[in-house]
Design a protein around this motif. Structure first.
Motif, PDB file in Angstrom:
ATOM      1  N   ILE A  98      -6.403   5.893   0.772  1.00 43.26           N
ATOM      2  CA  ILE A  98      -5.293   5.092   0.222  1.00 43.26           C
ATOM      3  C   ILE A  98      -5.872   4.194  -0.880  1.00 43.26           C
ATOM      4  N   LEU A  99      -7.057   3.660  -0.612  1.00 41.23           N
ATOM      5  CA  LEU A  99      -7.715   2.809  -1.610  1.00 41.23           C
ATOM      6  C   LEU A  99      -8.017   3.598  -2.892  1.00 41.23           C
ATOM      7  N   SER A 100      -8.506   4.834  -2.743  1.00 43.52           N
ATOM      8  CA  SER A 100      -8.914   5.572  -3.946  1.00 43.52           C
ATOM      9  C   SER A 100      -7.743   6.282  -4.637  1.00 43.52           C
ATOM     10  N   HIS A 101      -6.697   6.676  -3.877  1.00 48.36           N
ATOM     11  CA  HIS A 101      -5.633   7.476  -4.496  1.00 48.36           C
ATOM     12  C   HIS A 101      -4.249   6.839  -4.427  1.00 48.36           C
ATOM     13  N   GLY A 102      -4.121   5.733  -3.696  1.00 46.65           N
ATOM     14  CA  GLY A 102      -2.788   5.163  -3.488  1.00 46.65           C
ATOM     15  C   GLY A 102      -2.273   4.405  -4.698  1.00 46.65           C
ATOM     16  N   THR A 103      -0.949   4.276  -4.760  1.00 48.60           N
ATOM     17  CA  THR A 103      -0.346   3.382  -5.758  1.00 48.60           C
ATOM     18  C   THR A 103      -0.579   1.954  -5.265  1.00 48.60           C
ATOM     19  N   GLU A 104      -0.359   0.997  -6.152  1.00 49.11           N
ATOM     20  CA  GLU A 104      -0.522  -0.406  -5.743  1.00 49.11           C
ATOM     21  C   GLU A 104       0.410  -0.727  -4.569  1.00 49.11           C
ATOM     22  N   GLU A 105       1.611  -0.173  -4.625  1.00 53.15           N
ATOM     23  CA  GLU A 105       2.584  -0.409  -3.544  1.00 53.15           C
ATOM     24  C   GLU A 105       2.070   0.157  -2.210  1.00 53.15           C
ATOM     25  N   GLN A 106       1.511   1.369  -2.254  1.00 54.90           N
ATOM     26  CA  GLN A 106       0.983   1.975  -1.012  1.00 54.90           C
ATOM     27  C   GLN A 106      -0.193   1.164  -0.477  1.00 54.90           C
ATOM     28  N   LYS A 107      -1.041   0.686  -1.395  1.00 63.85           N
ATOM     29  CA  LYS A 107      -2.186  -0.125  -0.936  1.00 63.85           C
ATOM     30  C   LYS A 107      -1.696  -1.399  -0.259  1.00 63.85           C
ATOM     31  N   GLN A 108      -0.722  -2.051  -0.903  1.00 63.44           N
ATOM     32  CA  GLN A 108      -0.205  -3.304  -0.323  1.00 63.44           C
ATOM     33  C   GLN A 108       0.499  -3.046   1.007  1.00 63.44           C
ATOM     34  N   GLN A 109       1.185  -1.906   1.064  1.00 66.35           N
ATOM     35  CA  GLN A 109       1.959  -1.595   2.281  1.00 66.35           C
ATOM     36  C   GLN A 109       1.048  -1.346   3.484  1.00 66.35           C
ATOM     37  N   TRP A 110      -0.071  -0.615   3.269  1.00 66.22           N
ATOM     38  CA  TRP A 110      -0.845  -0.155   4.421  1.00 66.22           C
ATOM     39  C   TRP A 110      -2.202  -0.822   4.603  1.00 66.22           C
ATOM     40  N   LEU A 111      -2.919  -1.072   3.503  1.00 70.00           N
ATOM     41  CA  LEU A 111      -4.328  -1.454   3.668  1.00 70.00           C
ATOM     42  C   LEU A 111      -4.551  -2.753   4.450  1.00 70.00           C
ATOM     43  N   PRO A 112      -3.787  -3.830   4.173  1.00 71.04           N
ATOM     44  CA  PRO A 112      -4.078  -5.063   4.917  1.00 71.04           C
ATOM     45  C   PRO A 112      -3.945  -4.883   6.431  1.00 71.04           C
ATOM     46  N   VAL A 218      10.605  11.743   4.413  1.00 71.11           N
ATOM     47  CA  VAL A 218       9.915  10.575   3.840  1.00 71.11           C
ATOM     48  C   VAL A 218      10.344  10.445   2.380  1.00 71.11           C
ATOM     49  N   PRO A 219      10.365   9.220   1.859  1.00 71.81           N
ATOM     50  CA  PRO A 219      10.702   9.072   0.444  1.00 71.81           C
ATOM     51  C   PRO A 219       9.595   9.668  -0.433  1.00 71.81           C
ATOM     52  N   ALA A 220       9.939  10.051  -1.637  1.00 72.01           N
ATOM     53  CA  ALA A 220       8.939  10.627  -2.553  1.00 72.01           C
ATOM     54  C   ALA A 220       7.791   9.642  -2.774  1.00 72.01           C
ATOM     55  N   SER A 221       8.102   8.349  -2.637  1.00 74.75           N
ATOM     56  CA  SER A 221       7.064   7.326  -2.847  1.00 74.75           C
ATOM     57  C   SER A 221       5.995   7.358  -1.749  1.00 74.75           C
ATOM     58  N   ALA A 222       6.219   8.160  -0.684  1.00 73.92           N
ATOM     59  CA  ALA A 222       5.212   8.280   0.388  1.00 73.92           C
ATOM     60  C   ALA A 222       4.164   9.336   0.062  1.00 73.92           C
ATOM     61  N   ARG A 223       4.367  10.055  -1.040  1.00 72.89           N
ATOM     62  CA  ARG A 223       3.346  11.052  -1.403  1.00 72.89           C
ATOM     63  C   ARG A 223       2.109  10.329  -1.930  1.00 72.89           C
ATOM     64  N   LEU A 224       0.940  10.739  -1.431  1.00 71.37           N
ATOM     65  CA  LEU A 224      -0.317  10.135  -1.882  1.00 71.37           C
ATOM     66  C   LEU A 224      -0.907  11.043  -2.955  1.00 71.37           C
TER      67      LEU A 224
END
Ligand code: CAA
Length: 383
Positions: A98-112, A218-224
């Motif tokens: 997620i860190l290397s391929h995620g969008t900023e939104e995906q990183k904020q959503q999951w990483l913390p 899943v929404p398209a925004s869930a694609r990594l």
């Protein structure tokens, strides 16, 4: 052995060991029998920072270098490989991509939340009919408007029934590796079902399961990453994962060495300590040499990662050697313990059962050898 760890890395090892001795080693036999760790250990591991190693502070992690990460994996392997798997799959295989391929939104959503252990993740690559041949996976993701609809099965997935998030690899295009995409799928999604696989030889404390996806939307925004990039994402994740498995195996060998040295110096046969017999020292010497060799391969690969240099083949060598050596070390440890090695009062039988899967998952020894052989010869034996 001098691997030139920094003072800070040494302190991390001591800090990790003290915590793991109290919170994991003390309970591992009981968890192994119960076929489950006490899941209360997961937030404790989170508090101690194990899930946040190498995740930058801005995403709630501890930051830190890859050598420190491998020290953590080695100490977890020494303590209990079932617990190491929980951490390394969630944070290592999933968090890091997620860190290397995620969008900023995906990183904020999951990483913390991954970095603190509040969210556990699993890696949905293997299927009932595709293990080594991952590029031929069958799970499908069909685009419908702004959503994808996923259908398929996943098999032997670490953390499957405990996870909040599954990184699902599914086919969006034609056959082969280039038709695969990756999706961040909450396990609470309608149509997502996980079932635990019981009766494993080792890693009994962790929840390994099978997953079925039935019209999971899943929404398209869930694609990594991009469509068709999924296989590359999986392979990049596994390249690093293989170093982590190698480090865990070095931990198993270390645990075997410590345990047999203590036993062989205390137990007497024929009126002498076991340690005074040449054939016992022969086995102990082999364990000791293979520990050094495994560590050198693992920390060389970790150093390449740290310096941003190509490390895939070094990762395969580390994983192949360390996993096979861990099986040999644990087998010798049982031999030294004799009958006591065959019961779970001592950890050596658990080390053997746990080590056995290390030559299978995250790429079998045969796959690692073919990757090394391909790099040496320039000829692929996979076709
Ligand atoms: N990094 C980046 N990209 C890579 C890559 C890597 N390490 N490996 C392959 N790729 C890319 C290639 O560049 C290639 O694209 P191009 O054609 O554009 O160059 C594409 O992916 C296909 O590569 P290959 O032709 O090498 O693919 P393949 O189908 O021949 O498969 C394989 C190669 C090595 C056999 C691979 O399928 C493999 O590693 N299999 C083992 C799978 C595995 O490790 N499974 C573990 C399960 S997960 C697990 O155990 C987790 C758990 O829960 C514990």
């Amino acid at each position: 052995m001098d691997l030139s760890f920094t003072d800070e890395q040494q302190r991390f090892r001591e800090y990790a060991r003290e915590f793991l001795d109290n919170e994991v080693v003390a309970h591992r036999a009981e968890w192994d029998r119960a076929e489950s760790v006490d899941t209360a250990v997961i937030p404790k591991l989170g508090e101690m920072g194990f899930f946040g190693l190498t995740i930058p502070e801005e995403y709630g992690g501890l930051g830190g270098d890859y050598i420190t990460y491998c020290i953590g994996m080695e100490e977890l392997g020494r303590a209990d490989s079932a617990v190491r798997g929980i951490v390394s799959v969630s944070m290592g295989l999933v968090g890091k991509v997620i860190l290397s391929h995620g969008t900023e939104e995906q990183k904020q959503q999951w990483l913390p939340r991954i970095a603190t252990g509040d969210v556990l993740a699993c890696f949905g690559l293997t299927e009932p009919d595709t293990g080594s041949d991952a590029g031929n996976l069958r799970t499908r993701a069909v685009r419908e408007g702004n959503e994808y609809v996923l259908n398929g099965q996943k098999m032997f997935i670490t953390n499957a029934t405990w996870a909040d998030l599954c990184l699902v690899f599914a086919r969006t295009g034609g056959p082969g590796p280039k038709g695969v995409s990756a999706f961040l799928v909450p396990t609470s999604s309608s149509g997502f079902q996980a079932r635990e696989i019981k009766g494993k030889l080792g890693l009994r404390g962790q929840a390994t399961g099978e997953i079925s996806l039935t019209d999971v939307r899943v929404p398209a925004s869930a694609r990594l990453g991009e469509e068709g990039q999924g296989f590359t994402i999986a392979m990049q994740s596994l390249d690093k994962g293989r170093v982590s498995v190698g480090a865990g195996c070095a931990g198993i060998i270390l645990g075997c060495l410590e345990t047999v040295v203590e036993y062989a110096t205390q137990r007497h046969q024929f009126g002498r300590p076991l340690a005074s017999f040449q054939l016992i020292q022969d086995m102990i010497a082999d364990i000791s040499v293979e520990l050094d060799a495994a560590r050198l391969l693992v920390y060389r690969a970790a150093g390449l990662i740290e310096r941003g240099e190509p490390f895939g083949v070094a990762a395969s060598k580390a994983k192949y050697f360390a996993s096979e050596a861990a099986v040999r070390a644990a087998n010798s440890a049982i031999q030294i313990f004799g009958g006591y090695g065959y019961i779970d009062e001592y950890p050596v039988q658990k080390y053997l059962r746990d080590a056995r899967v290390m030559t299978l998952y995250e790429g079998t020894s045969q796959i690692q050898k073919l990757l090394i052989g391909r790099a040496e010869t320039g000829v692929s034996a996979f076709l």
